[in-house]
Motif scaffolding. Structure first.
Motif, PDB file in Angstrom:
ATOM      1  N   SER A 105       7.946  -3.330  11.343  1.00 16.05           N
ATOM      2  CA  SER A 105       8.579  -4.509  12.258  1.00 16.05           C
ATOM      3  C   SER A 105       7.465  -5.502  12.478  1.00 16.05           C
ATOM      4  O   SER A 105       7.921  -6.704  12.650  1.00 16.05           O
ATOM      5  CB  SER A 105       9.023  -3.929  13.452  1.00 16.05           C
ATOM      6  N   ASP A 106       6.203  -5.078  12.436  1.00 14.10           N
ATOM      7  CA  ASP A 106       5.029  -6.247  12.817  1.00 14.10           C
ATOM      8  C   ASP A 106       4.496  -6.810  11.507  1.00 14.10           C
ATOM      9  O   ASP A 106       3.536  -7.612  11.436  1.00 14.10           O
ATOM     10  CB  ASP A 106       4.147  -5.727  13.742  1.00 14.10           C
ATOM     11  N   GLY A 107       5.249  -6.457  10.399  1.00 14.90           N
ATOM     12  CA  GLY A 107       4.885  -7.246   9.246  1.00 14.90           C
ATOM     13  C   GLY A 107       3.748  -6.473   8.104  1.00 14.90           C
ATOM     14  O   GLY A 107       3.199  -6.910   7.232  1.00 14.90           O
ATOM     15  N   GLN A 108       3.389  -5.480   8.887  1.00 12.73           N
ATOM     16  CA  GLN A 108       2.027  -4.752   8.140  1.00 12.73           C
ATOM     17  C   GLN A 108       2.944  -3.709   6.931  1.00 12.73           C
ATOM     18  O   GLN A 108       4.044  -3.145   6.999  1.00 12.73           O
ATOM     19  CB  GLN A 108       1.528  -3.531   9.145  1.00 12.73           C
ATOM     20  N   VAL A 109       2.104  -3.525   6.045  1.00 13.02           N
ATOM     21  CA  VAL A 109       2.742  -2.770   4.789  1.00 13.02           C
ATOM     22  C   VAL A 109       2.673  -1.368   5.061  1.00 13.02           C
ATOM     23  O   VAL A 109       1.406  -0.855   5.413  1.00 13.02           O
ATOM     24  CB  VAL A 109       1.603  -3.189   3.482  1.00 13.02           C
ATOM     25  N   ALA A 110       3.724  -0.637   5.153  1.00  8.02           N
ATOM     26  CA  ALA A 110       3.953   0.860   5.413  1.00  8.02           C
ATOM     27  C   ALA A 110       3.866   1.527   4.086  1.00  8.02           C
ATOM     28  O   ALA A 110       3.254   2.790   4.233  1.00  8.02           O
ATOM     29  CB  ALA A 110       5.151   1.018   6.249  1.00  8.02           C
ATOM     30  N   LEU A 111       4.247   0.791   3.011  1.00  9.51           N
ATOM     31  CA  LEU A 111       4.249   1.654   1.820  1.00  9.51           C
ATOM     32  C   LEU A 111       4.355   0.294   0.488  1.00  9.51           C
ATOM     33  O   LEU A 111       4.981  -0.560   0.852  1.00  9.51           O
ATOM     34  CB  LEU A 111       5.313   2.481   1.476  1.00  9.51           C
ATOM     35  N   ARG A 112       3.358   0.484  -0.457  1.00  9.75           N
ATOM     36  CA  ARG A 112       3.653  -0.308  -1.537  1.00  9.75           C
ATOM     37  C   ARG A 112       3.311   0.098  -2.773  1.00  9.75           C
ATOM     38  O   ARG A 112       2.281   1.387  -3.253  1.00  9.75           O
ATOM     39  CB  ARG A 112       2.458  -1.103  -1.110  1.00  9.75           C
ATOM     40  N   ALA A 113       4.215   0.057  -3.658  1.00 11.13           N
ATOM     41  CA  ALA A 113       4.254   0.335  -5.123  1.00 11.13           C
ATOM     42  C   ALA A 113       4.424  -0.581  -5.911  1.00 11.13           C
ATOM     43  O   ALA A 113       5.372  -1.342  -5.935  1.00 11.13           O
ATOM     44  CB  ALA A 113       5.145   1.681  -5.373  1.00 11.13           C
ATOM     45  N   LEU A 114       3.070  -1.059  -6.730  1.00 13.66           N
ATOM     46  CA  LEU A 114       3.332  -1.986  -7.501  1.00 13.66           C
ATOM     47  C   LEU A 114       2.823  -1.605  -9.080  1.00 13.66           C
ATOM     48  O   LEU A 114       2.025  -0.534  -9.151  1.00 13.66           O
ATOM     49  CB  LEU A 114       2.327  -3.303  -7.221  1.00 13.66           C
ATOM     50  N   ARG A 115       3.409  -2.458 -10.091  1.00 10.89           N
ATOM     51  CA  ARG A 115       3.087  -1.709 -11.232  1.00 10.89           C
ATOM     52  C   ARG A 115       1.443  -2.302 -11.516  1.00 10.89           C
ATOM     53  O   ARG A 115       0.782  -3.127 -11.191  1.00 10.89           O
ATOM     54  CB  ARG A 115       3.715  -2.772 -12.453  1.00 10.89           C
ATOM     55  N   ARG A 116       0.741  -1.432 -12.206  1.00  6.10           N
ATOM     56  CA  ARG A 116      -0.748  -1.527 -12.507  1.00  6.10           C
ATOM     57  C   ARG A 116      -0.961  -2.727 -13.276  1.00  6.10           C
ATOM     58  O   ARG A 116      -1.903  -3.221 -12.930  1.00  6.10           O
ATOM     59  CB  ARG A 116      -0.974  -0.197 -13.461  1.00  6.10           C
TER      60      ARG A 116
END
Length: 182
Positions: A105-116
């Motif tokens: 809710s405060d804009g912090q990344v809780a989970l991130r999955a990105l292609r390598r």
């Protein structure tokens, strides 16, 4: 000094040919109007088909985002192994999907999955909090489609970043001609 017979033949020829000339000119105009209407109808059908393809693609991406956002493990514990596994399998199962980000809710990344193989400039697109449900972002000369959905149990949001190539391809209808533009 043309004989009377010559004059009669000339007059009859003019009277006989005048309707043919008028009819030919009217047919040319009718054909031009008919062809113009046919082109307009063809473009209308192509535009409707293109709009339908784009609508289907956006609806599919929105449904995928909403489905992930309603997942209990993503809502309750975004960094849990179940959430990581779910996001990882979603990312690997769709070749046009390049990133899944869960923001608190405060804009912090809780989970991130990105292609390598993702360009660092695209990471900025993926990690930027979006306000609109669907946005197009340009980065590194490429167009990206970002869809968001609020998490059902928290005030955060889920963002999917996918290639917008299929949207761009929809604007080049092959059924008309290679040079056709909409």
């Amino acid at each position: 000094n043309v004989s009377l017979l010559g004059r009669v033949v000339a007059a009859l020829s003019i009277v006989a040919l005048a309707p043919l000339v008028v009819a030919a000119l009217l047919l040319i105009d009718a054909n031009r109007n008919g062809m113009h209407l046919q082109v307009l109808q063809t473009h209308s059908v192509a535009a409707s088909a293109t709009a339908s393809r784009i609508d289907t693609l956006l609806k599919s991406r929105n449904d995928q985002t909403a489905s992930l956002a309603s997942n209990d493990s993503l809502n309750l514990a975004p960094s849990s192994p179940e959430s990581v596994s779910l996001v990882g399998s979603t990312l690997t199962s769709d070749s046009s999907l390049f990133g899944v980000v869960v923001l608190s809710s405060d804009g912090q990344v809780a989970l991130r999955a990105l292609r390598r193989d993702l360009d660092p400039a695209v990471m900025a697109v993926a990690l930027k909090r979006q306000r609109e449900p669907v946005t197009l972002q340009s980065s590194s000369g490429h167009l990206w489609l970002v869809t968001i959905h609020a998490l059902s149990a928290a005030n955060g949001q889920l963002q999917l970043v996918s290639s917008a190539d299929s949207l761009v391809d929809s604007l080049h209808p092959e059924q008309l001609d290679r040079d056709a533009e909409i």
